[in-house]
Scaffold this motif. Sequence first.
Motif, PDB file in Angstrom:
ATOM      1  N   ALA A   1       4.829   8.551  -0.234  1.00 20.33           N
ATOM      2  CA  ALA A   1       6.199   8.632  -0.762  1.00 20.33           C
ATOM      3  C   ALA A   1       7.131   7.732   0.038  1.00 20.33           C
ATOM      4  O   ALA A   1       7.997   7.049  -0.538  1.00 20.33           O
ATOM      5  CB  ALA A   1       6.691  10.081  -0.746  1.00 20.33           C
ATOM      6  N   VAL A   2       6.964   7.699   1.350  1.00 20.65           N
ATOM      7  CA  VAL A   2       7.787   6.814   2.183  1.00 20.65           C
ATOM      8  C   VAL A   2       7.544   5.364   1.772  1.00 20.65           C
ATOM      9  O   VAL A   2       8.487   4.595   1.574  1.00 20.65           O
ATOM     10  CB  VAL A   2       7.481   7.009   3.688  1.00 20.65           C
ATOM     11  N   LEU A   3       6.285   5.010   1.629  1.00 20.36           N
ATOM     12  CA  LEU A   3       5.947   3.634   1.265  1.00 20.36           C
ATOM     13  C   LEU A   3       6.548   3.258  -0.086  1.00 20.36           C
ATOM     14  O   LEU A   3       7.129   2.185  -0.245  1.00 20.36           O
ATOM     15  CB  LEU A   3       4.435   3.451   1.241  1.00 20.36           C
ATOM     16  N   LEU A   4       6.448   4.140  -1.049  1.00 22.05           N
ATOM     17  CA  LEU A   4       6.898   3.832  -2.407  1.00 22.05           C
ATOM     18  C   LEU A   4       8.406   3.964  -2.595  1.00 22.05           C
ATOM     19  O   LEU A   4       9.002   3.234  -3.381  1.00 22.05           O
ATOM     20  CB  LEU A   4       6.183   4.729  -3.412  1.00 22.05           C
ATOM     21  N   GLU A   5       9.016   4.894  -1.878  1.00 23.12           N
ATOM     22  CA  GLU A   5      10.421   5.204  -2.130  1.00 23.12           C
ATOM     23  C   GLU A   5      11.397   4.633  -1.116  1.00 23.12           C
ATOM     24  O   GLU A   5      12.568   4.449  -1.423  1.00 23.12           O
ATOM     25  CB  GLU A   5      10.606   6.730  -2.193  1.00 23.12           C
ATOM     26  N   ARG A   6      10.933   4.368   0.093  1.00 19.09           N
ATOM     27  CA  ARG A   6      11.853   3.952   1.139  1.00 19.09           C
ATOM     28  C   ARG A   6      11.718   2.484   1.536  1.00 19.09           C
ATOM     29  O   ARG A   6      12.602   1.929   2.169  1.00 19.09           O
ATOM     30  CB  ARG A   6      11.661   4.818   2.396  1.00 19.09           C
ATOM     31  N   MET A   7      10.604   1.879   1.180  1.00 23.63           N
ATOM     32  CA  MET A   7      10.403   0.487   1.540  1.00 23.63           C
ATOM     33  C   MET A   7      11.112  -0.414   0.532  1.00 23.63           C
ATOM     34  O   MET A   7      11.144  -0.094  -0.657  1.00 23.63           O
ATOM     35  CB  MET A   7       8.913   0.138   1.555  1.00 23.63           C
ATOM     36  N   PRO A   8      11.654  -1.527   1.004  1.00 24.35           N
ATOM     37  CA  PRO A   8      12.260  -2.451   0.043  1.00 24.35           C
ATOM     38  C   PRO A   8      11.161  -3.034  -0.843  1.00 24.35           C
ATOM     39  O   PRO A   8      10.129  -3.461  -0.358  1.00 24.35           O
ATOM     40  CB  PRO A   8      12.880  -3.531   0.932  1.00 24.35           C
ATOM     41  N   ALA A   9      11.358  -2.983  -2.114  1.00 28.22           N
ATOM     42  CA  ALA A   9      10.337  -3.475  -3.043  1.00 28.22           C
ATOM     43  C   ALA A   9      10.547  -4.960  -3.312  1.00 28.22           C
ATOM     44  O   ALA A   9      11.664  -5.462  -3.263  1.00 28.22           O
ATOM     45  CB  ALA A   9      10.403  -2.696  -4.345  1.00 28.22           C
ATOM     46  N   LEU A  10       9.468  -5.617  -3.596  1.00 29.46           N
ATOM     47  CA  LEU A  10       9.553  -7.032  -3.962  1.00 29.46           C
ATOM     48  C   LEU A  10       9.843  -7.202  -5.446  1.00 29.46           C
ATOM     49  O   LEU A  10      10.245  -8.276  -5.868  1.00 29.46           O
ATOM     50  CB  LEU A  10       8.240  -7.741  -3.615  1.00 29.46           C
ATOM     51  N   THR A  11       9.649  -6.148  -6.216  1.00 28.66           N
ATOM     52  CA  THR A  11       9.845  -6.254  -7.665  1.00 28.66           C
ATOM     53  C   THR A  11      11.238  -6.764  -8.036  1.00 28.66           C
ATOM     54  O   THR A  11      11.344  -7.655  -8.881  1.00 28.66           O
ATOM     55  CB  THR A  11       9.535  -4.918  -8.353  1.00 28.66           C
ATOM     56  N   PRO A  12      12.328  -6.256  -7.432  1.00 27.17           N
ATOM     57  CA  PRO A  12      13.650  -6.804  -7.802  1.00 27.17           C
ATOM     58  C   PRO A  12      13.770  -8.298  -7.514  1.00 27.17           C
ATOM     59  O   PRO A  12      14.356  -9.035  -8.303  1.00 27.17           O
ATOM     60  CB  PRO A  12      14.629  -5.997  -6.942  1.00 27.17           C
TER      61      PRO A  12
ATOM     62  N   ILE B   1       9.942 -11.953   3.254  1.00 27.41           N
ATOM     63  CA  ILE B   1       9.857 -11.777   4.709  1.00 27.41           C
ATOM     64  C   ILE B   1      10.510 -10.454   5.110  1.00 27.41           C
ATOM     65  O   ILE B   1       9.952  -9.689   5.903  1.00 27.41           O
ATOM     66  CB  ILE B   1      10.490 -12.969   5.454  1.00 27.41           C
ATOM     67  N   ALA B   2      11.676 -10.163   4.547  1.00 23.54           N
ATOM     68  CA  ALA B   2      12.357  -8.896   4.856  1.00 23.54           C
ATOM     69  C   ALA B   2      11.493  -7.708   4.430  1.00 23.54           C
ATOM     70  O   ALA B   2      11.376  -6.718   5.161  1.00 23.54           O
ATOM     71  CB  ALA B   2      13.717  -8.842   4.158  1.00 23.54           C
ATOM     72  N   PHE B   3      10.880  -7.798   3.260  1.00 22.22           N
ATOM     73  CA  PHE B   3       9.998  -6.726   2.782  1.00 22.22           C
ATOM     74  C   PHE B   3       8.837  -6.520   3.742  1.00 22.22           C
ATOM     75  O   PHE B   3       8.545  -5.397   4.157  1.00 22.22           O
ATOM     76  CB  PHE B   3       9.469  -7.064   1.392  1.00 22.22           C
ATOM     77  N   TYR B   4       8.162  -7.575   4.106  1.00 21.28           N
ATOM     78  CA  TYR B   4       7.006  -7.447   4.987  1.00 21.28           C
ATOM     79  C   TYR B   4       7.410  -6.944   6.373  1.00 21.28           C
ATOM     80  O   TYR B   4       6.709  -6.115   6.965  1.00 21.28           O
ATOM     81  CB  TYR B   4       6.250  -8.769   5.101  1.00 21.28           C
ATOM     82  N   ARG B   5       8.534  -7.409   6.892  1.00 20.30           N
ATOM     83  CA  ARG B   5       8.987  -6.940   8.214  1.00 20.30           C
ATOM     84  C   ARG B   5       9.264  -5.446   8.176  1.00 20.30           C
ATOM     85  O   ARG B   5       8.901  -4.718   9.083  1.00 20.30           O
ATOM     86  CB  ARG B   5      10.226  -7.699   8.659  1.00 20.30           C
ATOM     87  N   ARG B   6       9.905  -4.996   7.122  1.00 17.20           N
ATOM     88  CA  ARG B   6      10.280  -3.580   7.020  1.00 17.20           C
ATOM     89  C   ARG B   6       9.063  -2.704   6.748  1.00 17.20           C
ATOM     90  O   ARG B   6       8.965  -1.585   7.258  1.00 17.20           O
ATOM     91  CB  ARG B   6      11.320  -3.421   5.905  1.00 17.20           C
ATOM     92  N   SER B   7       8.133  -3.174   5.964  1.00 22.12           N
ATOM     93  CA  SER B   7       6.997  -2.331   5.577  1.00 22.12           C
ATOM     94  C   SER B   7       5.797  -2.446   6.512  1.00 22.12           C
ATOM     95  O   SER B   7       4.867  -1.654   6.423  1.00 22.12           O
ATOM     96  CB  SER B   7       6.563  -2.668   4.148  1.00 22.12           C
ATOM     97  N   LEU B   8       5.831  -3.394   7.437  1.00 22.89           N
ATOM     98  CA  LEU B   8       4.678  -3.629   8.304  1.00 22.89           C
ATOM     99  C   LEU B   8       4.248  -2.409   9.129  1.00 22.89           C
ATOM    100  O   LEU B   8       3.051  -2.107   9.166  1.00 22.89           O
ATOM    101  CB  LEU B   8       4.950  -4.830   9.216  1.00 22.89           C
ATOM    102  N   PRO B   9       5.160  -1.685   9.775  1.00 20.20           N
ATOM    103  CA  PRO B   9       4.697  -0.528  10.564  1.00 20.20           C
ATOM    104  C   PRO B   9       3.930   0.496   9.725  1.00 20.20           C
ATOM    105  O   PRO B   9       2.886   0.992  10.142  1.00 20.20           O
ATOM    106  CB  PRO B   9       5.990   0.077  11.124  1.00 20.20           C
ATOM    107  N   LEU B  10       4.428   0.783   8.546  1.00 12.72           N
ATOM    108  CA  LEU B  10       3.740   1.747   7.692  1.00 12.72           C
ATOM    109  C   LEU B  10       2.469   1.152   7.100  1.00 12.72           C
ATOM    110  O   LEU B  10       1.426   1.810   7.055  1.00 12.72           O
ATOM    111  CB  LEU B  10       4.669   2.233   6.582  1.00 12.72           C
ATOM    112  N   SER B  11       2.522  -0.093   6.681  1.00 15.55           N
ATOM    113  CA  SER B  11       1.346  -0.741   6.095  1.00 15.55           C
ATOM    114  C   SER B  11       0.201  -0.838   7.100  1.00 15.55           C
ATOM    115  O   SER B  11      -0.953  -0.588   6.764  1.00 15.55           O
ATOM    116  CB  SER B  11       1.693  -2.143   5.597  1.00 15.55           C
ATOM    117  N   ALA B  12       0.525  -1.198   8.337  1.00 20.01           N
ATOM    118  CA  ALA B  12      -0.506  -1.307   9.365  1.00 20.01           C
ATOM    119  C   ALA B  12      -1.154   0.044   9.621  1.00 20.01           C
ATOM    120  O   ALA B  12      -2.382   0.152   9.735  1.00 20.01           O
ATOM    121  CB  ALA B  12       0.086  -1.877  10.648  1.00 20.01           C
ATOM    122  N   GLY B  13      -0.337   1.081   9.701  1.00 16.89           N
ATOM    123  CA  GLY B  13      -0.871   2.427   9.894  1.00 16.89           C
ATOM    124  C   GLY B  13      -1.705   2.877   8.718  1.00 16.89           C
ATOM    125  O   GLY B  13      -2.738   3.529   8.876  1.00 16.89           O
TER     126      GLY B  13
END
Length: 192
Positions: free
Chosen positions: A52-63, A89-101
């Motif tokens: 839910a955090v990944l889907l709802e709180r991360m900035p999406a690239l879709t927009p 770049i902003a999306f990947y920077r923000r989502s990297l901690p959760l994505s790596a985990g």
Amino acid sequence: MGTRDRIVAAADQVINELGLVRATTREIARAAGCSEALLYKHFSRKEDLFLAVLLERMPALTPAVTRLSGQVGFATVAENLEEFARAAIAFYRRSLPLSAGLLAERSLLEGFRAMLAETGGGPHLPIMMLGTYLRDEQKIGRVGADADPDAAAALLMGACFHRAVLAALVDLGPDDKAPGFVATLMAGLGPR
């Protein structure tokens, strides 16, 4: 803000402060101001909460991709790609901690893959949509006929991801690499 939203926001905060491995349901419940029992009333598994955090709180690239697809024939291809690259770049920077985990935790990864299979989503979609944008620009002559839009999309997204990973590991300063990425890419994309 409802209880569920408060729990998701707290999970996002705890993950960013402590990392995914140390983000326990106890810590998340404490940050949300609720009991673990209430947390589990909204999320049957810790994995569901992290998804839910990944889907709802991360900035999406879709927009950013949607905005890009509306720019076919407008501004310049380079300007459009630079705006998109900054968002990527902003999306990947923000989502990297959760994505790596997520990649490191087998149960989370399996849950994420199952969710992607159910929804038809996935990290490959922005690359495909970027390729479609470049193909559309190619049709109107703003991208060279001999260029490979899908390869170019993968190269730009890869450069954006790599930049985010490097920035997580070392202080790269506030420099904006999007123009350089795009200028180099455009050298191979431009009409001949």
